[in-house]
Structures are given as structure tokens and as C-alpha cells.
Design a protein around this motif. Sequence first.
Motif, PDB file in Angstrom:
ATOM      1  N   PRO A  31       0.836  -1.196   0.000  1.00  0.00           N
ATOM      2  CA  PRO A  31       0.000   0.000   0.000  1.00  0.00           C
ATOM      3  C   PRO A  31       0.877   1.254   0.000  1.00  0.00           C
ATOM      4  CG  PRO A  31      -0.059  -1.071   2.147  1.00  0.00           C
ATOM      5  CD  PRO A  31       0.691  -1.975   1.220  1.00  0.00           C
ATOM      6  N   ALA A  32       0.466   2.212  -0.778  1.00  0.00           N
ATOM      7  CA  ALA A  32       1.220   3.470  -0.846  1.00  0.00           C
ATOM      8  C   ALA A  32       0.883   4.327   0.375  1.00  0.00           C
ATOM      9  CB  ALA A  32       0.867   4.207  -2.122  1.00  0.00           C
ATOM     10  N   PHE A  33       1.889   4.957   0.897  1.00  0.00           N
ATOM     11  CA  PHE A  33       1.697   5.866   2.018  1.00  0.00           C
ATOM     12  C   PHE A  33       1.813   7.291   1.499  1.00  0.00           C
ATOM     13  CE2 PHE A  33       3.300   2.003   4.020  1.00  0.00           C
ATOM     14  CZ  PHE A  33       2.404   1.836   5.069  1.00  0.00           C
ATOM     15  N   THR A  34       1.027   8.187   2.070  1.00  0.00           N
ATOM     16  CA  THR A  34       1.144   9.596   1.696  1.00  0.00           C
ATOM     17  C   THR A  34       2.419  10.163   2.312  1.00  0.00           C
ATOM     18  OG1 THR A  34      -0.021  10.465   3.630  1.00  0.00           O
ATOM     19  CG2 THR A  34      -1.387   9.819   1.707  1.00  0.00           C
ATOM     20  N   LYS A  35       2.844  11.296   1.793  1.00  0.00           N
ATOM     21  CA  LYS A  35       4.025  11.954   2.343  1.00  0.00           C
ATOM     22  C   LYS A  35       3.808  12.343   3.803  1.00  0.00           C
ATOM     23  CE  LYS A  35       6.125  13.780  -1.837  1.00  0.00           C
ATOM     24  NZ  LYS A  35       6.695  14.984  -2.455  1.00  0.00           N
ATOM     25  N   ASP A  36       2.579  12.742   4.127  1.00  0.00           N
ATOM     26  CA  ASP A  36       2.279  13.114   5.517  1.00  0.00           C
ATOM     27  C   ASP A  36       2.343  11.898   6.441  1.00  0.00           C
ATOM     28  OD1 ASP A  36       1.979  15.771   4.835  1.00  0.00           O
ATOM     29  OD2 ASP A  36      -0.206  15.653   4.658  1.00  0.00           O
ATOM     30  N   GLN A  37       1.860  10.743   5.980  1.00  0.00           N
ATOM     31  CA  GLN A  37       1.935   9.523   6.781  1.00  0.00           C
ATOM     32  C   GLN A  37       3.389   9.112   6.984  1.00  0.00           C
ATOM     33  OE1 GLN A  37      -0.578   7.151   4.205  1.00  0.00           O
ATOM     34  NE2 GLN A  37      -2.221   7.107   5.736  1.00  0.00           N
ATOM     35  N   CYS A  38       4.177   9.217   5.930  1.00  0.00           N
ATOM     36  CA  CYS A  38       5.605   8.899   6.040  1.00  0.00           C
ATOM     37  C   CYS A  38       6.282   9.823   7.049  1.00  0.00           C
ATOM     38  CB  CYS A  38       6.286   9.019   4.677  1.00  0.00           C
ATOM     39  SG  CYS A  38       5.809   7.764   3.477  1.00  0.00           S
ATOM     40  N   ALA A  39       5.979  11.109   6.969  1.00  0.00           N
ATOM     41  CA  ALA A  39       6.592  12.079   7.880  1.00  0.00           C
ATOM     42  C   ALA A  39       6.197  11.801   9.327  1.00  0.00           C
ATOM     43  CB  ALA A  39       6.193  13.495   7.482  1.00  0.00           C
ATOM     44  N   ALA A  40       4.933  11.492   9.560  1.00  0.00           N
ATOM     45  CA  ALA A  40       4.472  11.214  10.926  1.00  0.00           C
ATOM     46  C   ALA A  40       5.162   9.972  11.487  1.00  0.00           C
ATOM     47  CB  ALA A  40       2.963  11.045  10.945  1.00  0.00           C
ATOM     48  N   GLY A  41       5.238   8.925  10.689  1.00  0.00           N
ATOM     49  CA  GLY A  41       5.906   7.702  11.130  1.00  0.00           C
ATOM     50  C   GLY A  41       7.378   7.930  11.389  1.00  0.00           C
ATOM     51  N   LEU A  42       8.033   8.647  10.480  1.00  0.00           N
ATOM     52  CA  LEU A  42       9.464   8.902  10.632  1.00  0.00           C
ATOM     53  C   LEU A  42       9.741   9.760  11.854  1.00  0.00           C
ATOM     54  CD1 LEU A  42      12.303   8.509   9.541  1.00  0.00           C
ATOM     55  CD2 LEU A  42      11.941  10.529   8.105  1.00  0.00           C
ATOM     56  N   ARG A  43       8.940  10.807  12.058  1.00  0.00           N
ATOM     57  CA  ARG A  43       9.121  11.658  13.246  1.00  0.00           C
ATOM     58  C   ARG A  43       9.010  10.831  14.528  1.00  0.00           C
ATOM     59  NH1 ARG A  43       5.338  15.327  10.927  1.00  0.00           N
ATOM     60  NH2 ARG A  43       6.480  16.965   9.872  1.00  0.00           N
ATOM     61  N   THR A  44       8.019   9.957  14.568  1.00  0.00           N
ATOM     62  CA  THR A  44       7.820   9.131  15.756  1.00  0.00           C
ATOM     63  C   THR A  44       8.995   8.184  15.967  1.00  0.00           C
ATOM     64  OG1 THR A  44       5.434   9.277  15.413  1.00  0.00           O
ATOM     65  CG2 THR A  44       6.221   7.541  16.890  1.00  0.00           C
ATOM     66  N   ALA A  45       9.452   7.535  14.896  1.00  0.00           N
ATOM     67  CA  ALA A  45      10.583   6.615  15.012  1.00  0.00           C
ATOM     68  C   ALA A  45      11.851   7.347  15.446  1.00  0.00           C
ATOM     69  CB  ALA A  45      10.806   5.893  13.685  1.00  0.00           C
ATOM     70  N   VAL A  46      12.088   8.522  14.888  1.00  0.00           N
ATOM     71  CA  VAL A  46      13.262   9.312  15.268  1.00  0.00           C
ATOM     72  C   VAL A  46      13.174   9.718  16.738  1.00  0.00           C
ATOM     73  CG1 VAL A  46      14.400  11.562  14.921  1.00  0.00           C
ATOM     74  CG2 VAL A  46      13.877  10.098  12.961  1.00  0.00           C
ATOM     75  N   ASN A  47      11.999  10.093  17.196  1.00  0.00           N
ATOM     76  CA  ASN A  47      11.794  10.453  18.599  1.00  0.00           C
ATOM     77  C   ASN A  47      12.084   9.260  19.512  1.00  0.00           C
ATOM     78  OD1 ASN A  47      10.992  12.140  20.787  1.00  0.00           O
ATOM     79  ND2 ASN A  47       8.960  11.202  20.743  1.00  0.00           N
ATOM     80  N   ILE A  48      11.593   8.083  19.137  1.00  0.00           N
ATOM     81  CA  ILE A  48      11.845   6.874  19.935  1.00  0.00           C
ATOM     82  C   ILE A  48      13.338   6.572  19.967  1.00  0.00           C
ATOM     83  CG2 ILE A  48      11.535   4.360  19.986  1.00  0.00           C
ATOM     84  CD1 ILE A  48       8.652   4.928  18.853  1.00  0.00           C
ATOM     85  N   LEU A  49      13.986   6.598  18.810  1.00  0.00           N
ATOM     86  CA  LEU A  49      15.419   6.318  18.756  1.00  0.00           C
ATOM     87  C   LEU A  49      16.210   7.320  19.601  1.00  0.00           C
ATOM     88  CD1 LEU A  49      15.679   5.315  15.011  1.00  0.00           C
ATOM     89  CD2 LEU A  49      16.259   3.863  16.966  1.00  0.00           C
TER      90      LEU A  49
END
Length: 134
Positions: free
Chosen positions: A8-26
Motif C-alpha cells: 500500500p502506498a503511504f502519503t508523504k504526511d503519513q511517512c513524515a508522521a511515522g518517521l518523526r515518531t521513530a526518530v523520537n523513539i530512537l
Amino acid sequence: MTATLQAPAFTKDQCAAGLRTAVNILEKWQASTEQACRILRISRSTHARAKLRNADWSVSLDPDQMQRVSFILNIHAALRLIFDNPENTYGFAAMPNHNEFFNGRSPLEVMAQGDMISLYESFRRIDSLRGAQW
């Protein structure tokens, strides 16, 4: 005629939200910028932009990168189920682990090798601590 399955394709906003969260966790796991970039397979500039928490920022991630984000989110969820205190929830990834797979290295060190197998196996081993069966 052959059918092909596409992720499934993810929108740029979904990608950004996921990446921000992962970076915060890391970041809470005390990962260095280099470790986070290797784990998520992103550039230093993308990592820096993700840390800014700019609401207007968006990014395109490929399926491999989104799977890496997913593993970080799922490891975090497993740690939150296993531990009820923030010190262990956020400290576990940086602690040396003497179980067979980790061999004295921290899960963060193993994941930072950058290959998908190390990330997947780290997830699988941590997830099994909550009683997950594979």
C-alpha cells in the motif's frame, strides 16, 4: 496475465508522521544520529528535518524505509508492554544483552548494523519477551 501485489502506498504526511515518531523513539533510546540513520536508512539531512517537528514538513519513504519505521514502532510497543517504568522502556535498547542473539551487544548496536535482518531479529527477540510466539 499475471497479477502483482504492491505494498500500500503511504502519503508523504503519513511517512513524515511515522518517521518523526521513530526518530523520537530512537532519540529516547539514546541512539546517535549515525545509528538512527543506519537503522532507518535515511540521510543525515532527513534525520535533522524529522527532529525539527515542523508541521509543514513531509517526506516520501520507500517500502523498505517504512518497514524499518514499523519495526521501531513495534519494538517500542513491545517494550511498553514488558516494562512499566520509563527507565527500562527507554533504556533497554542501549543496555548490553547477554542472550544468545545479542552476545553482549545492546539491541541498539545490533540494529545499527543497518541490515534488515538485524532489525527484524532484534524485533523478534524483544517481542518474544512479552510472550509473542512465532
